[in-house]
Design an enzyme around this catalytic site. Structure first.
Site, PDB file in Angstrom:
ATOM      1  NE  ARG A 197       4.825   6.739   2.522  1.00 21.09           N
ATOM      2  CZ  ARG A 197       4.292   6.495   3.706  1.00 21.09           C
ATOM      3  NH1 ARG A 197       4.992   5.912   4.644  1.00 21.09           N
ATOM      4  NH2 ARG A 197       3.044   6.806   3.955  1.00 21.09           N
ATOM      5  CD1 TRP A 236       9.114  -3.897  10.347  1.00 14.97           C
ATOM      6  CD2 TRP A 236       9.858  -4.247  12.421  1.00 14.97           C
ATOM      7  NE1 TRP A 236      10.477  -3.910  10.296  1.00 14.97           N
ATOM      8  CE2 TRP A 236      10.966  -4.129  11.550  1.00 14.97           C
ATOM      9  CE3 TRP A 236      10.099  -4.476  13.779  1.00 14.97           C
ATOM     10  CZ2 TRP A 236      12.282  -4.231  12.010  1.00 14.97           C
ATOM     11  CZ3 TRP A 236      11.413  -4.577  14.213  1.00 14.97           C
ATOM     12  CH2 TRP A 236      12.486  -4.449  13.340  1.00 14.97           C
ATOM     13  CG  ASP A 237       4.728   0.249   7.081  1.00 14.46           C
ATOM     14  OD1 ASP A 237       4.909  -0.496   6.111  1.00 14.46           O
ATOM     15  OD2 ASP A 237       3.854   1.141   7.101  1.00 14.46           O
ATOM     16  CG  ASN A 251       5.926   2.248   3.969  1.00 13.35           C
ATOM     17  OD1 ASN A 251       5.029   1.636   3.397  1.00 13.35           O
ATOM     18  ND2 ASN A 251       5.827   2.630   5.226  1.00 13.35           N
ATOM     19  CG  ASP A 265      -1.314   0.317   2.276  1.00 13.46           C
ATOM     20  OD1 ASP A 265      -1.441  -0.272   3.373  1.00 13.46           O
ATOM     21  OD2 ASP A 265      -0.461   1.205   2.077  1.00 13.46           O
TER      22      ASP A 265
HETATM   23  C1  DGJ Z   1       2.028   1.747   4.649  1.00 11.77           C
HETATM   24  C2  DGJ Z   1       1.095   0.833   5.379  1.00 11.77           C
HETATM   25  O1  DGJ Z   1       0.707  -0.228   4.556  1.00 11.77           O
HETATM   26  C3  DGJ Z   1      -0.094   1.624   5.878  1.00 11.77           C
HETATM   27  O2  DGJ Z   1      -1.019   0.764   6.492  1.00 11.77           O
HETATM   28  C4  DGJ Z   1       0.362   2.691   6.802  1.00 11.77           C
HETATM   29  O3  DGJ Z   1       0.912   2.122   7.962  1.00 11.77           O
HETATM   30  C5  DGJ Z   1       1.380   3.579   6.099  1.00 11.77           C
HETATM   31  N1  DGJ Z   1       2.451   2.823   5.526  1.00 11.77           N
HETATM   32  C6  DGJ Z   1       1.941   4.591   7.063  1.00 11.77           C
HETATM   33  O4  DGJ Z   1       2.951   5.313   6.510  1.00 11.77           O
END
Ligand code: DGJ
Length: 727
Positions: A445, A479-480, A482, A550
């Site tokens: 990402r 708190w993410d 990714n 998501d």
């Molecule tokens: C992934 C999360 O699951 C989403 O809900 C959102 O916060 C996005 N990241 C934002 O980049």
């Protein structure tokens, strides 16, 4: 006393209300497992320390002699490598000589009330010393000098045993731990199915059930996180066990990093379960006198089926894992800006969302990704945790005041473990990203992972976060995380410690989370990792709720929520209603009401009808908050087993109220629909809130509820409530 020591047989007995666990100190101080299952009054089980069936291929203990005892055929309590047991091992110590033969023998014990915390790691806790009791079993390897402590904390009321291990270097030389699992359990049979939760991004925690076979099988993660792909949960269910019946053992690791949960079935048709940090991506060097603590594993046994195993986990996690203000206090119902606006928002747009959301009954606005640095898409700014005043024109304080004036609380989004190559932080500290010297790290990402194993890096992120959180009235933090971790290395680690990186990374994340929850105890934390990529018990120690996925499609969510509920309570399950179109708002709301209901849509774009449904459903959510948050879950019809329908039921702990939800996955035109309810008091009477009909609990559970006149088209759903009443 839940834990007792029987001098005659040298056995330790760990009892819960319905289960027993027996350990024996055998000849030559081998530590064996004699029993784990339904409660028995005895403290000794004869015949378990069997001798090898095929003699010389399972070498015998030299002191007990050829006809004595082989570790390869015995139920070892904490199996080691190289000293006569050829099955998967729980512990491997590399001597300063270089060999890895490891052999631990019993040398003492301690029993005390309550339960201690694990240094630097999250774990379950006792609310008072009378709620739990702990056994520490001490063992030693005479050659390497490794001193091993096996911890068993029993929660009798919950039928739960929490296990962990610590290894101390009792020698004067360096020692390397090659593996140290949190749990090892030898069961005398292999007639079990292995249940696990697999998935991927947007399709998390699918239930998979397979028959155990000879050899090693299991699940693991080497992604630097507990992951979307495999959850750190497994169960062994007796062949034929279902939601209501059968022996089930459940295991869940309180850890967010690389893990392995393995089962080996051997030539004696026994099964060995090990669970803990993934040994392939781990090793740890101990200087003389140093100790390594493994994470904790939660162990559950029930003779009453998979559904009861889940309810045991749910009750235990609600009471003994989730903590802080929002463990019991009602959590604010939120609207999140992500699916409503993605990166395209400013202060006025958020205020417009808040105004409309307030009319629907929403209590908090969450500003998701895109509020900091120059972040207008996902290519930049992670690490630059200061407000983008081009978007929030009056600054963050002004926006929060405007949101609060509308009557809503305010929440914010962070991704603290990441750094964008295009960020001020990266330009200032290019060596802070996780990378191997001389290699260009992979991108995920458009971002790198930041080196959380380093305290200086964590301090920088902490200072940036502290500034925003202490200067503004923030009620919630998402708190993410990714991407997963490739190119695992830290510039500060010497060559012999490189395989410590992953565990040091996870411990670093815990350190930062701990600073946050202790400094800001009134902030509600929600964990997230591209949806539910780090949905594990450790994260529940910091955040009482976790964004489950998501994927907000109501039908897809059925699978995700059924799978998640295997061990995680409804109170923890982030579930929002979004604008996707496969089902109507009624069903989207009915499905989201399984978890921590919220909205993920632009409320200014709702039609009057849609707004009306959502307003009414929010009312229903509030009215039934306790029932879902604290109630017992019964999975009545699983979408994994029935392609046409899903049904579930929440029952209040005092059995006075129940909510039944049905969702049609595929039209049911011609079928009569009958559902057998569960968990009610059989001799009590229940009134159907909608029809006024009064039926006994026994009838609802045995004859079942006939549902007539419901079309049940694809995507339809139905919710019914029943309350205990006088006849
Ligand atoms: C992934 C999360 O699951 C989403 O809900 C959102 O916060 C996005 N990241 C934002 O980049």
């Amino acid at each position: 006393m839940p834990i007792s020591y029987n001098e005659k047989d040298r056995t330790f007995k760990i009892d819960t209300e319905k289960t027993s666990y027996i350990i024996q100190v055998y000849d030559e101080n081998y530590i064996l497992n004699l029993y784990y299952g339904a409660y028995i009054p005895d403290s000794y089980v004869p015949g378990r320390a069997i001798r090898a069936a095929n003699a010389s291929f399972s070498p015998a203990d030299p002191v007990m002699g050829e006809n004595g005892f082989s570790p390869d055929a015995a139920p070892m309590e904490y199996a080691t490598i190289g000293a006569g047991d050829f099955r998967v091992s729980a512990l491997e110590i590399q001597n300063s000589n270089g060999d890895n033969v490891t052999d631990i023998r019993y040398c003492g014990y301690k029993i005390y009330d309550g339960k201690k915390d694990i240094p630097q790691l999250p774990s379950s806790y006792a609310n008072s010393d009378s709620e739990a009791q702990t056994l520490e079993l001490y063992a030693k390897d005479a050659v390497t000098g490794a001193a091993v402590t096996l911890y068993y904390s029993v929660f009798p009321k919950y039928d739960v045993i929490a296990r962990r291990v610590s290894v101390t270097n009792g020698s004067s030389r360096k020692m390397r731990i090659g593996r140290a699992f949190s749990l090892c359990l030898d069961l005398p049979e292999m007639d079990y199915d292995l249940i696990s939760l697999h998935g991927c991004y947007a399709k998390e925690r699918n239930i998979e059930r397979r028959r155990l076979g000879h050899g090693i099988q299991g699940v693991s993660s080497r992604r630097g996180s507990s992951s979307h792909v495999q959850n750190p949960f497994i169960a062994l269910a007796q062949r034929g066990a279902d939601e209501e019946h059968g022996d089930v053992y459940g295991f869940n690791l309180v850890y967010s990093g690389n893990f392995a949960a393995l089962v080996e079935c051997d030539y004696n048709c026994t099964s060995r379960v090990v669970m803990g940090i993934d040994p392939e991506t781990f090793s740890w060097t101990l200087e003389s006198g140093e100790t390594f603590d493994t994470p904790e594993a939660i162990m559950v046994y029930t003779p009453s089926g998979i559904g009861e195993m889940s309810r045991i986990f749910h009750r235990f996690y609600n009471n003994n894992l989730i903590r802080g203000r929002y463990k019991t206090e009602k959590r604010p119902l939120l609207i999140n800006s992500w699916e409503a606006a993605f990166f395209d928002f400013d202060d006025d747009k958020l205020v417009a969302f808040a105004k409309e959301a307030k009319k629907l009954g929403v209590e908090m606005l969450v500003m998701d990704d895109g509020w900091f640095g120059n972040r207008n898409d996902d290519t930049c700014s992670l690490g630059d945790w200061y407000v983008n005043e081009k978007k929030l024109k009056g600054g963050l304080g002004d926006l929060i005041r405007r949101i609060n004036d509308i009557g809503l609380k305010f929440g914010i989004w962070y991704e603290p473990e990441m750094i964008s190559p295009d960020s001020d932080l990266f330009r200032a500290h290019p060596d802070w990203c996780v990378h191997v010297e001389g290699r260009k790290p992979m991108l995920g990402r458009n971002q790198y992972v930041i080196d959380m194993s380093r305290k200086d890096v964590r301090d920088n992120i902490w200072e940036q976060m502290y500034k925003v959180l202490s200067e503004n009235k923030i009620d919630y933090l998402k708190w993410d995380f990714n991407r997963n971790i490739s190119d695992a290395d830290s510039a500060l680690l010497p060559p012999e410690r490189k395989k410590e990186f992953f565990h040091r990374f996870v411990s670093g994340t815990y350190d930062l989370m701990n600073r946050l929850i202790t400094t800001f105890p009134n902030i509600l934390f929600e964990n997230c990792s591209g949806g539910g990529g780090r949905y594990d018990p450790a994260m529940l120690c910091y955040s009482p709720q976790i964004w489950a996925s998501d994927n907000t499609d109501a039908i897809d969510r059925l699978y995700i929520q059924f799978g998640t509920s295997m061990c995680y309570p409804a109170s923890s399950m982030g579930a929002h209603v979004s604008a996707n179109r496969r089902t109507g708002y009624e069903t989207k709301c009915n499905v989201a009401r399984w978890g921590t209901f919220g909205l993920e849509l632009d409320p200014t774009k709702l039609t009057e009808d849609e707004a009306g449904i959502i307003r009414r459903q929010i009312g229903e959510y509030h009215r039934n908050y306790e029932l879902v948050n604290r109630g017992d879950l019964y999975r009545l019809i699983s979408p994994f087993e029935n392609p046409r329908m899903a049904a579930w039921q929440f029952v209040s702990p005092d059995k006075s109220r129940t909510m039944l939800t049905l969702v049609t996955i595929c039209s049911e035109y011609h079928r009569r629909l009958k559902v057998k309810l569960r968990g009610l008091a059989p001799d009590a009477y229940y009134k159907n809130e909608q029809s006024g009909e009064i039926l006994s609990g026994a009838l609802l559970m045995n004859a079942g509820l006939e549902i007539n006149g419901w079309a049940g088209q694809t995507g339809d759903s139905l919710v019914m409530y029943f309350d205990k009443t006088e006849r």
